[in-house]
Design an enzyme around this catalytic site. Structure first.
Site, short mmCIF file in Angstrom:
data_model
loop_
_atom_site.label_atom_id
_atom_site.label_comp_id
_atom_site.label_asym_id
_atom_site.label_seq_id
_atom_site.Cartn_x
_atom_site.Cartn_y
_atom_site.Cartn_z
N ILE A 152 0.84 -1.21 0.00
CA ILE A 152 0.00 0.00 0.00
C ILE A 152 0.87 1.25 0.00
CG2 ILE A 152 -1.60 1.36 1.43
CD1 ILE A 152 -2.88 -1.25 2.30
N PRO A 193 5.56 -16.78 -9.42
CA PRO A 193 5.59 -15.53 -8.63
C PRO A 193 6.01 -14.32 -9.48
CG PRO A 193 6.61 -17.30 -7.39
CD PRO A 193 6.38 -17.83 -8.78
N CYS A 384 34.12 7.58 16.07
CA CYS A 384 33.07 8.37 16.72
C CYS A 384 32.90 7.96 18.19
CB CYS A 384 31.78 8.30 15.91
SG CYS A 384 30.80 9.81 16.14
N HIS A 510 33.59 9.88 10.61
CA HIS A 510 33.32 8.54 10.07
C HIS A 510 34.06 8.35 8.75
CE1 HIS A 510 29.88 7.39 12.71
NE2 HIS A 510 29.84 8.69 12.88
N GLU A 512 34.62 5.73 7.20
CA GLU A 512 34.03 4.64 6.41
C GLU A 512 33.10 5.14 5.31
OE1 GLU A 512 33.35 5.36 9.55
OE2 GLU A 512 31.27 4.97 10.11
N1 GLN Z 1 26.77 9.13 20.71
C1 GLN Z 1 27.92 9.90 20.35
C2 GLN Z 1 27.58 11.33 20.03
O1 GLN Z 1 26.45 11.68 19.77
C3 GLN Z 1 28.67 9.26 19.20
C4 GLN Z 1 27.88 9.19 17.91
C5 GLN Z 1 28.43 8.22 16.91
O2 GLN Z 1 29.19 7.30 17.25
N2 GLN Z 1 28.04 8.36 15.67
O3 GLN Z 1 28.44 12.17 20.03
#
Ligand code: GLN
Length: 544
Positions: A152, A193, A384, A510, A512
């Site tokens: 839906i 299917p 992080c 980050h 990554e």
């Molecule tokens: N919780 C932590 C912050 O808000 C780290 C966040 C995270 O690892 N992306 O700063």
């Protein structure tokens, strides 16, 4: 390409999780390898304005773009395959569509009209799809329609697609991805299917042009013709998509099945060069024929759900290929780690990576993992929250601040070594309000970070509310944990490392999100290399 932008839709039928994202990214890769400019967009049928507020158990990782959008993890695949950044415009949710329409209604922009799903919601969807085409930079816009045809909640998207197909004619094409289930008892693949799913799409007014059929086994002789007959598609436009060893095989498999050729022919693009996939093939060779192997522990609280750390897993694999090493990831549940059992879980690993996260759960286990890596000189990368835990661990066990913590975990700590950023304190709404997207960072000389990046100015993507508390910086630096990367404007600490440790780095950002097949990230390359060259020698025996 001369002429107008071509729009390609990718829908899914029969079941979810068939890999529409990978098929979209693979087709995009093949078109890009022929010299075209391509972008991929994901339409998500849920009411959340973005997936930033969704728990990873619900939705896997939240991918962050350069411009700070919190998006579906499929955008990570798009970037890793194409090596072209996506943006806010590449992920649209029903929540965002309705939010825009309702805001326009409040501003009186509908001039007294009754606001309805058709045409107002569908117009808004079409505007978002065409916004990417209008930029004038893309030859192809591939739009992946989330959900399964017949749901839906995805009906307005299918209707918008129907209208666009009608309006654009030859410049628009639909690929429908289905499943051919295998019946073990009779040893057969079944097409019913797929037939039903195409009927469902037809009942919504959309005739698919190409069918991609996911299957565990090779399609039997005559099966393509049979599907073609029942579904009104050309037999050459029925494409087999066998289960692959790795997602990175899929572009080559699709090339072998001539998906790109069929698509170009149907869109009336007749002259273009062959796809040049040499760099891709070189990556695959390094990835599939490694010269050694290395074991890395990934410590997090969502390890039972690998999609929660998708970009980290892929970045480690890219870095493995760059080093011609097979990276084995040991998924370690942070909630299970204690001072007593940490050596049992992490002993034998050549590198330890502590993952990002939010909230208190599993935090003490992450801190134990970091203590183990620091004391035993095992190469360590904290991302992080992983970096923030490294700061807490150092505060508690080296500087003697026994209750050191982040104010996210303990608002009343005597030593708030990680604290909320000033500009975050007034914010009440949770969605889209973190420090998000790309920020510059200046790397200090004579540091590990400088060796890794080999330049002074870098930019990386962020997603957090808390930061290193600069009131403690002097004390930390005196004891050996130094800030090797700093945000030039706000003076926020972005990278920490420990002098005297062979390879220890915590990053507030980050990395990554920036690793792609074409450009594996230098930080992951260096970490995997360090695990091989240092970590393997330093390996601490696992305790029985
Ligand atoms: N919780 C932590 C912050 O808000 C780290 C966040 C995270 O690892 N992306 O700063």
């Amino acid at each position: 390409m001369t002429g107008s932008t071509k729009y390609i839709f990718v829908t899914g039928g029969v079941t979810s999780s068939l890999g529409k994202g990978i098929i979209s990214a693979s087709l995009a890769k093949l078109l890009q390898a022929r010299g075209f400019t391509v972008t991929i967009q994901k339409l998500d049928p849920y009411i959340n304005v973005d997936p930033g507020t969704l728990n990873p158990y619900e939705h896997g990782e939240c991918f962050v773009t350069e411009d700070g959008a919190e998006t579906d993890l499929d955008l990570g695949h798009y970037e890793r395959f194409l090596d072209v950044p996506t943006s806010k415009a590449n992920n649209v949710t029903t929540g965002r569509i309705y939010q825009n329409v309702i805001s326009k209604e409040r501003r009186g922009e509908y001039l007294g009209k009754t606001v309805q799903v058709i045409p107002h919601i569908t117009d808004e969807i079409k505007a978002h799809i065409q916004a990417l085409g209008r930029k004038g930079i893309y030859d192809f816009v591939i739009t992946e329609v989330g959900g399964t045809v017949g749901d839906i909640e995805s009906l307005p998207y299918v209707e918008a697609m129907r209208q666009l197909k009608w309006a654009k004619g030859k410049d628009c094409l639909t690929i429908h991805l289905t499943l051919l289930p295998y019946l073990g008892t009779t040893g057969e693949l079944k097409t019913k299917p797929t037939q039903h799913s195409v009927k469902e799409l037809l009942s919504l007014g959309v005739q698919p042009d190409v069918l991609v059929c996911r299957t565990e086994h090779p399609m039997q002789k005559g099966m393509k013709e049979k599907i073609a007959l029942f579904c009104n598609v050309d037999a050459e436009a029925v494409i087999e998509s066998r289960d692959a060893d790795t997602i990175y095989d899929v572009p080559l498999m699709m090339q072998h099945e001539r998906l790109d050729e069929v698509v170009l022919k149907k869109l009336g693009v007749n002259t273009c060069p062959d796809a040049d996939l040499n760099a891709w093939k070189d990556f695959l060779r390094r990835y599939k024929e490694p010269k050694g192997e290395v074991h890395i522990g990934l410590v997090g609280k969502y390890v039972e759900l690998k999609d929660a750390y998708k970009s980290i897993k892929e970045a480690l694999e890219h870095a493995g290929a760059a080093n011609e090493l097979k990276v084995h990831i040991k998924w370690v549940h942070s909630e299970k780690l204690t001072a007593k059992n940490v050596a049992k879980h992490l002993g034998g690993l050549a590198g330890i990576l502590v993952a990002p996260g939010f909230g208190h759960r599993g935090i003490e286990g992450k801190i134990e993992a970091i203590k183990f890596a620091r004391e035993n000189k095992v190469p360590f990368l904290g991302i992080c929250l992983g970096m923030q835990c490294a700061v807490i661990e150092f505060g508690r066990n080296v500087l003697g601040y026994t209750d050191a913590n982040s104010t996210e975990m303990n608002a009343d700590t005597m030593h708030p070594v990680i604290a909320m950023m000033e500009e975050q304190k007034q914010i009440e709404n949770k969605g889209g309000t973190m420090r998000l997207g790309a920020y510059p960072c200046k790397i200090e000389d004579d540091t590990l970070a400088k060796q890794v990046y080999r330049k002074r100015d870098i930019s990386e993507r962020h997603r957090h509310r808390y930061e290193f508390n600069n009131a403690y910086l002097k004390a930390y630096e005196k004891s050996g944990m130094v800030a090797s990367g700093i945000n030039p404007q706000g003076k926020l600490v972005e990278i920490v490392e420990i002098k005297g440790h062979p390879w220890f780095m915590g990053v507030q950002f980050h990395p990554e999100y920036r690793s792609t097949v074409a450009k594996p990230h230098p930080l992951f390359i260096a970490f995997v290399k360090a695990a091989m060259s240092i970590g393997v020698k330093e390996v601490v025996k696992a305790e029985a």
